[in-house]
Design a protein around this motif. Structure first.
Motif, PDB file in Angstrom:
ATOM      1  N   GLY A  70      11.432 -59.268 -31.530  1.00  0.00           N
ATOM      2  CA  GLY A  70      12.894 -59.137 -31.608  1.00  0.00           C
ATOM      3  C   GLY A  70      13.365 -57.853 -32.259  1.00  0.00           C
ATOM      4  O   GLY A  70      14.544 -57.733 -32.584  1.00  0.00           O
ATOM      5  N   HIS A 116      16.332 -64.721 -34.338  1.00  0.00           N
ATOM      6  CA  HIS A 116      16.000 -66.105 -34.705  1.00  0.00           C
ATOM      7  C   HIS A 116      16.890 -67.107 -33.971  1.00  0.00           C
ATOM      8  O   HIS A 116      18.075 -66.866 -33.736  1.00  0.00           O
ATOM      9  N   ASP A 139      26.441 -64.214 -33.480  1.00  0.00           N
ATOM     10  CA  ASP A 139      25.324 -65.133 -33.746  1.00  0.00           C
ATOM     11  C   ASP A 139      25.635 -66.601 -33.412  1.00  0.00           C
ATOM     12  O   ASP A 139      25.583 -67.485 -34.298  1.00  0.00           O
ATOM     13  N   PRO A 172      15.471 -56.784 -37.817  1.00  0.00           N
ATOM     14  CA  PRO A 172      16.768 -57.441 -37.969  1.00  0.00           C
ATOM     15  C   PRO A 172      17.803 -56.485 -38.548  1.00  0.00           C
ATOM     16  O   PRO A 172      17.456 -55.500 -39.207  1.00  0.00           O
ATOM     17  N   HIS A 225      19.975 -60.660 -35.167  1.00  0.00           N
ATOM     18  CA  HIS A 225      18.510 -60.701 -35.029  1.00  0.00           C
ATOM     19  C   HIS A 225      18.125 -61.881 -34.149  1.00  0.00           C
ATOM     20  O   HIS A 225      18.991 -62.659 -33.733  1.00  0.00           O
ATOM     21  N   SER A 285      12.322 -61.082 -37.608  1.00  0.00           N
ATOM     22  CA  SER A 285      13.030 -61.310 -36.343  1.00  0.00           C
ATOM     23  C   SER A 285      12.022 -61.558 -35.249  1.00  0.00           C
ATOM     24  O   SER A 285      11.109 -60.750 -35.039  1.00  0.00           O
TER      25      SER A 285
END
Ligand code: NI
Ligand code: MN
Length: 227
Positions: free
Chosen positions: A120, A51, A23, A123, A49, A112
Motif C-alpha cells: 500500500g 488498511h 477513509d 501511509p 493508507h 500500510s
C-alpha cells in the motif's frame, strides 16, 4: 467548510463547491449503523493508507458516485485503478491544486497494506487548503517530529484532525503534543471507540486538552462542525 464525522476515521467534508469523503469505513462499523452510506454524494474520495478500516467502502462509494476521483498515494491509486476507479496519485511532500483547493500528502508514522496483501505504499495524511480554510487530516499516525514541518510549509491551520484512540495510533496525550507541533490548538479527534483496544475515556481526553489550553472536539457519529 463543514466536516461531518461518519465514525472511526471517516469524514465527509463539504467545501464551497465540493464534497469529499475521507477513509470510508462505514459498513464495517457497528457504531455507524445509522449512517446511510448509499445516500452519500462525493466528488472526491481521499485515502490516507491501505488498511481495511480506511478503504472498506471505497468501491461502494465509487460505484454510487461514478464521477468521483480517488486521491491517495501512488500505490493505492494504482490498486484501485485495476478495479476501474479513477484516481489522482500523490506522494509524500507533494501537493496538487484541485478545483476545491490544494491537497498535500504528508508523512505519517504507521504501516500500510491493502486488503488483499498488496503493498500500500507508505501511509500519509493530508493538508487540505481551500481559499478560506486549512485543515490537517493526520491519518493513522504516531506523534512525529515531521509534524513540525506543517506550519513551516502550509498556511496556518484552522483545525487539526488527529487519531486519539491509542494502541494503533497515538493516544490523546501525544495528540495534544502534536497540536503544539502543528501550531493548532483546535483539534477534532477520531480513530477511537470502534474496537475494544481503542475505547476512549472522553471526559479524561477532553480535560487533558483543556489543561493545556486546547480544545478537543469529539463529534457524535453523523454530526458535524463548521469552521
Ligand atoms: Ni491503519
Ligand atoms: Mn486505522
Amino acid at each position: 467548510m463543514k466536516i461531518t464525522f461518519l465514525g472511526h476515521a471517516t469524514l465527509f467534508i463539504e467545501t464551497e463547491n465540493t464534497k469529499l469523503i475521507v477513509d470510508p469505513f462505514i459498513s464495517g462499523n457497528s457504531l455507524a449503523a445509522h449512517i446511510d452510506m448509499n445516500a452519500l454524494k462525493a466528488d472526491y474520495i481521499l485515502i490516507t493508507h491501505g488498511h481495511q478500516d480506511h478503504v472498506l467502502d471505497v468501491e461502494t462509494i465509487a460505484k454510487n458516485n461514478p464521477e468521483a476521483l480517488l486521491i491517495s498515494n501512488y500505490e493505492i491509486v494504482e490498486w484501485f485503478s485495476t478495479k476501474g476507479i479513477n484516481g489522482h496519485p500523490l506522494n509524500h511532500g507533494g501537493k496538487f491544486k484541485f478545483d476545491f483547493g490544494t491537497l498535500k500528502y504528508v508523512n505519517a508514522i504507521h504501516s500500510s497494506i491493502l486488503p488483499d496483501g498488496s503493498y500500500g505504499g507508505n501511509p500519509g495524511g493530508f493538508v487540505l487548503t481551500t481559499p478560506s480554510k486549512c485543515v490537517y487530516i493526520a491519518g493513522d499516525t504516531a506523534l512525529t517530529l515531521d509534524m513540525k514541518l506543517i506550519p513551516e510549509t502550509c498556511p496556518p491551520l484552522d483545525l487539526a484532525i488527529f487519531p486519539i484512540g491509542d494502541n494503533f495510533t497515538m493516544g490523546y496525550e501525544d495528540a495534544s503534543i502534536a497540536s503544539d507541533f502543528v501550531n493548532c490548538s483546535k483539534v477534532l479527534g477520531y480513530h477511537y471507540d470502534t474496537f475494544p483496544p481503542i475505547k476512549l475515556d472522553r471526559a479524561k481526553a477532553q480535560s487533558h486538552f483543556r489543561s493545556k489550553g486546547k480544545e478537543l472536539i469529539l463529534l457524535d457519529i453523523g454530526s458535524a462542525i463548521s469552521i
